[in-house]
Design an enzyme around this catalytic site. Structure first.
Site, PDB file in Angstrom:
ATOM      1  CG  ASP A   1      -5.599   1.155  -0.037  1.00 46.62           C
ATOM      2  OD1 ASP A   1      -6.663   1.263  -0.631  1.00 46.62           O
ATOM      3  OD2 ASP A   1      -5.913   0.924   1.182  1.00 46.62           O
ATOM      4  CG  HIS A  34      -2.246   4.480   2.065  1.00 48.80           C
ATOM      5  ND1 HIS A  34      -3.622   4.904   1.570  1.00 48.80           N
ATOM      6  CD2 HIS A  34      -2.229   3.388   2.719  1.00 48.80           C
ATOM      7  CE1 HIS A  34      -4.447   3.930   2.128  1.00 48.80           C
ATOM      8  NE2 HIS A  34      -3.514   2.992   2.699  1.00 48.80           N
ATOM      9  CG  ASP A  55      -1.907  -1.025   1.356  1.00 49.23           C
ATOM     10  OD1 ASP A  55      -1.422  -2.129   1.187  1.00 49.23           O
ATOM     11  OD2 ASP A  55      -3.232  -0.962   1.750  1.00 49.23           O
ATOM     12  CG  ASN A  96      -9.812   0.203   1.593  1.00 49.38           C
ATOM     13  OD1 ASN A  96      -8.842  -0.325   1.304  1.00 49.38           O
ATOM     14  ND2 ASN A  96     -10.292   0.827   2.714  1.00 49.38           N
ATOM     15  CG  HIS A  97      -8.005   4.316   0.982  1.00 50.69           C
ATOM     16  ND1 HIS A  97      -8.418   5.240   1.631  1.00 50.69           N
ATOM     17  CD2 HIS A  97      -7.790   3.440   2.104  1.00 50.69           C
ATOM     18  CE1 HIS A  97      -8.247   5.347   3.051  1.00 50.69           C
ATOM     19  NE2 HIS A  97      -7.825   3.852   3.305  1.00 50.69           N
TER      20      HIS A  97
END
Length: 230
Positions: A49, A22, A20, A75-76
């Site tokens: 993500d 981010h 991930d 999911n983001h």
């Protein structure tokens, strides 16, 4: 909606999967240097993500334009797609989990982000010499990859499995070591761990880069992990 994307074996270079991001794209550059990534021959896959919480989520379109990078939808990315920009509660929720960068963006930019995220598959399968490797954001929601892949061929049914594939932490939190029997390995993220964690042949490579910890990549031919950062 693209639900499953398959890739043939890479006979020219190495295949890697990164955890991930981010928005930690500076850390990604350091990781690519550490693994001596060859843009002409290697491929980089992502567990999703890519955005939210971190310092440079707005750079995601440049990242997705790279010809050697492929990502599943985390999911983001899904939240960015699902947020109702006319509803204050919906926007407040997205802001609370790191979506301010998206909410501040001009509408044309928001539309471009959403188009890019909608084009990401829920799952990726990569052929290797020792067998197929699956990539999803959180978990395979069915006992075998074959069942999951067949189900994804029907988009209406795939939507029913989407939440578990993008959100489930059950396997990791329960320490479920049953694994996925028809894969060499399943690579996931979503649940931050202090170091990469294998449960059976399911390997979580989210090592919490955005929380000041390391960013991890796994090489597919030997399943060796390399991390940079804290």
């Amino acid at each position: 909606m693209i639900t499953l994307k398959r890739f043939e074996e890479n006979t020219q270079g190495n295949d890697w999967v990164v955890g991930d991001l981010h928005g930690c794209f500076g850390l990604l550059k350091a990781l690519l240097r550490e693994i001596n990534f060859d843009e002409a021959a290697d491929r980089l896959f992502s567990v999703g993500d890519l955005v939210d919480r971190g310092p440079d989520s707005a750079g995601v379109l440049n990242l997705l334009a790279l010809p050697w990078l492929y990502s599943v939808r985390g999911n983001h990315e899904q939240i960015a797609l699902d947020t109702d920009l006319t509803d204050n509660d919906s926007k407040a929720y997205y802001q609370s989990i790191g979506g301010s960068w998206f909410l501040r963006a001009p509408k044309l930019a928001q539309d471009a982000y959403r188009k890019a995220f909608a084009d990401l598959p829920l799952a990726i399968e990569v052929a290797t010499l020792l067998g197929p490797i699956g990539i999803v954001h959180a978990d395979c929601p069915l006992p075998t990859w074959g069942q999951f892949a067949r189900t994804l061929e029907d988009e209406d049914t795939a939507i029913q499995l989407q939440m578990m594939a993008q959100w489930s932490r059950d396997r990791i939190m329960r320490g479920n070591e049953r694994g996925i029997p028809d894969l060499r390995a399943l690579i996931v993220g979503h649940t931050p761990r202090a170091m990469p964690e294998a449960l059976g042949n399911v390997i979580d490579i989210d090592t919490g880069a955005v929380y000041g910890n390391a960013l991890t990549a796994i090489r597919l031919w030997d399943l060796e992990t390399i991390s940079v950062g804290a």
